[in-house]
Write a protein that holds these residues in place. Structure first.
Motif, PDB file in Angstrom:
ATOM      1  N   HIS A 288       0.840  -1.258   0.136  1.00 52.09           N
ATOM      2  CA  HIS A 288       0.343   0.041  -0.185  1.00 52.09           C
ATOM      3  C   HIS A 288       0.508   0.835   0.371  1.00 52.09           C
ATOM      4  O   HIS A 288       0.320   2.697  -0.552  1.00 52.09           O
ATOM      5  CB  HIS A 288      -1.119  -0.368   1.208  1.00 52.09           C
ATOM      6  N   GLU A 289       2.155   1.220   0.370  1.00 53.39           N
ATOM      7  CA  GLU A 289       3.112   2.149   0.496  1.00 53.39           C
ATOM      8  C   GLU A 289       3.729   2.408  -0.775  1.00 53.39           C
ATOM      9  O   GLU A 289       4.818   3.099  -1.080  1.00 53.39           O
ATOM     10  CB  GLU A 289       3.734   2.220   1.824  1.00 53.39           C
ATOM     11  N   THR A 290       3.789   1.801  -1.685  1.00 54.27           N
ATOM     12  CA  THR A 290       5.069   1.487  -2.996  1.00 54.27           C
ATOM     13  C   THR A 290       4.707   2.806  -4.030  1.00 54.27           C
ATOM     14  O   THR A 290       3.587   3.787  -4.082  1.00 54.27           O
ATOM     15  CB  THR A 290       4.035   0.440  -3.755  1.00 54.27           C
ATOM     16  N   MET A 291       5.797   3.425  -4.255  1.00 52.02           N
ATOM     17  CA  MET A 291       5.545   4.519  -4.857  1.00 52.02           C
ATOM     18  C   MET A 291       6.839   4.462  -6.318  1.00 52.02           C
ATOM     19  O   MET A 291       6.820   3.240  -6.573  1.00 52.02           O
ATOM     20  CB  MET A 291       7.162   5.267  -4.049  1.00 52.02           C
ATOM     21  N   PRO A 292       6.145   5.091  -7.239  1.00 54.54           N
ATOM     22  CA  PRO A 292       6.610   4.612  -8.153  1.00 54.54           C
ATOM     23  C   PRO A 292       8.332   4.027  -8.461  1.00 54.54           C
ATOM     24  O   PRO A 292       8.533   3.605  -9.346  1.00 54.54           O
ATOM     25  CB  PRO A 292       6.106   6.167  -8.918  1.00 54.54           C
TER      26      PRO A 292
END
Length: 415
Positions: A288-292
């Motif tokens: 859920h905290e994934t960034m590009p």
């Protein structure tokens, strides 16, 4: 407009005529003039009445106006709450993911409905991340059903760069065209679910990455929106049609194994020197905290990730979720098998303890919801083979332990 009954005068009534009629009989419909004795029901308002016939007529007029506005593109029949309600009736859990998908789908509907207006709305392609068996593909299928658009489920693993053995990227649109019944206008508003998209990650140590980064590069124009020549019937056919992908919604799904570790490393680096807390363990980084930038490190090229502005994480299903999957959705497995038994004059039921026992076995398999059908097939093999008309079978904790649904004998009648 004034609606008169068959006994009223043919001449147009004026204000004085209406006032006289109002004085003669107060319990009359203010629209058609019929008395309470002439209608089934008369609804009273503060200063007027309306009969049941006029209510139906007004409802029909409003529905016609609403349909006309939807067809003209001035209103949308679906809103995020309605889309979410459809997802809820088929999919258990994943509340945040369903909310995000409902908003993305609604924005997609607005984009295709108001296409060509003074403001051109950009595409909102989606990346769905989550472990196997958590329902990513099923979410896309139900979403397409709720939107009333065709959907193409495409496996990304056999797709290769042009000139190599495998499927070309154009085959993706060919499948969408087939799902739309070869209606090009309908296909251009559909959804493509690119399954196993994480397998397109850059593969280090190979000189020719024909199925990874090369495929990502080949997909860029299609994802952004362009005209693509697509075969109508087969990949080798000469009859081709120009396919405009500007209004196609692309959903890329995958397990992205190892991505949570990359997220954990980034979060650990960000907190270093500030809170001095414990070190994050392997896999503790939430998707859920994934960034590009996490996807870049995973092996997805920035140009590919940039064409998917919506990142949605789907959690693994727990024991309670899997037990609910068995019994609650509209097409729950227990309902399906119970219907099959009913066709042979047999009855199938399950206890809450039995459902949880099946869920525990599915968790042990490690395949998520897919393991439920495998276990159910095993438990119902013998009853399905015997096919005893009039029998009743029960799936409880004991039945799951023994590996077969229990035959429940009917009680003897007592005099």
């Amino acid at each position: 407009m004034l609606f008169c009954d068959k006994n009223s005068h043919r001449r147009k009534e004026g204000p004085m005529d209406i006032r006289k009629r109002w004085v003669r009989g107060r319990d009359r419909c203010s629209f058609c003039g019929k008395s309470a004795d002439e209608v089934r029901r008369l609804v009273a308002g503060p200063n007027s009445f309306i009969c049941d016939s006029c209510v139906v007529m007004c409802k029909d007029l409003l529905e016609r106006d609403e349909i006309a506005e939807i067809r003209a593109g001035r209103r949308l029949a679906l809103v995020p709450r309605r889309i979410r309600a459809v997802l809820d009736s088929y999919v258990i859990g994943h509340d945040r993911a369903k909310k995000a998908l409902a908003v993305a789908a609604f924005n997609h509907l607005k984009r295709i409905s108001y296409h060509g207006t003074e403001v051109e709305m950009g595409k909102g392609n989606v990346i769905l991340m989550g472990p196997t068996g958590c329902g990513k593909t099923y979410l896309a299928q139900v979403l397409a059903r709720a939107m009333g658009v065709p959907v193409a489920l495409v496996d990304a693993t056999p797709i290769t760069r042009a000139g190599y053995v495998g499927e070309d990227v154009e085959s993706i649109l060919m499948r969408l065209l087939q799902a739309a019944g070869h209606d090009i206008e309908k296909a251009e508003r559909g959804i493509v679910f690119l399954d196993e998209a994480d397998k397109l990650a850059r593969r280090t140590g190979r000189d020719r990455d024909v199925g990874g980064e090369g495929v990502q590069q080949s997909l860029l124009r299609m994802l952004e929106g362009s005209l693509v020549a697509v075969p109508r019937r087969s990949s080798s056919g000469e009859d081709r049609v120009m396919f405009d992908t500007r209004q196609v919604l692309f959903i890329a799904g995958g397990a992205f194994d190892g991505l949570s570790n990359i997220v954990a490393d980034r979060l650990q680096s960000a907190r270093a020197g500030f809170c001095g807390g414990r070190q994050l363990g392997v896999g503790e980084g939430s998707l859920h905290e994934t960034m590009p930038e996490d996807l870049y490190k995973f092996g997805m090229i920035p140009e590919f990730v940039g064409r998917f502005p919506v990142l949605i994480a789907v959690d693994a299903l727990g024991e309670e979720d899997l037990a609910r999957v068995l019994a609650e959705p509209r097409n729950a497995l227990l309902k399906q098998y119970a219907r099959q038994f009913a066709l042979d004059d047999m009855t199938l039921s399950a206890t809450p303890e039995g459902l949880r026992a099946i869920a525990r076995r599915a968790l042990a398999l490690g395949t998520g919801a897919r393991g439920l059908r495998t276990i159910m097939e095993e438990l119902l093999l013998d009853p399905g083979f015997e096919c005893r008309s009039g029998s009743t079978y029960l799936l409880d904790e004991k039945a799951v332990a023994t590996g077969s649904a229990r035959l429940v004998l009917p009680k003897l009648a007592t005099g």
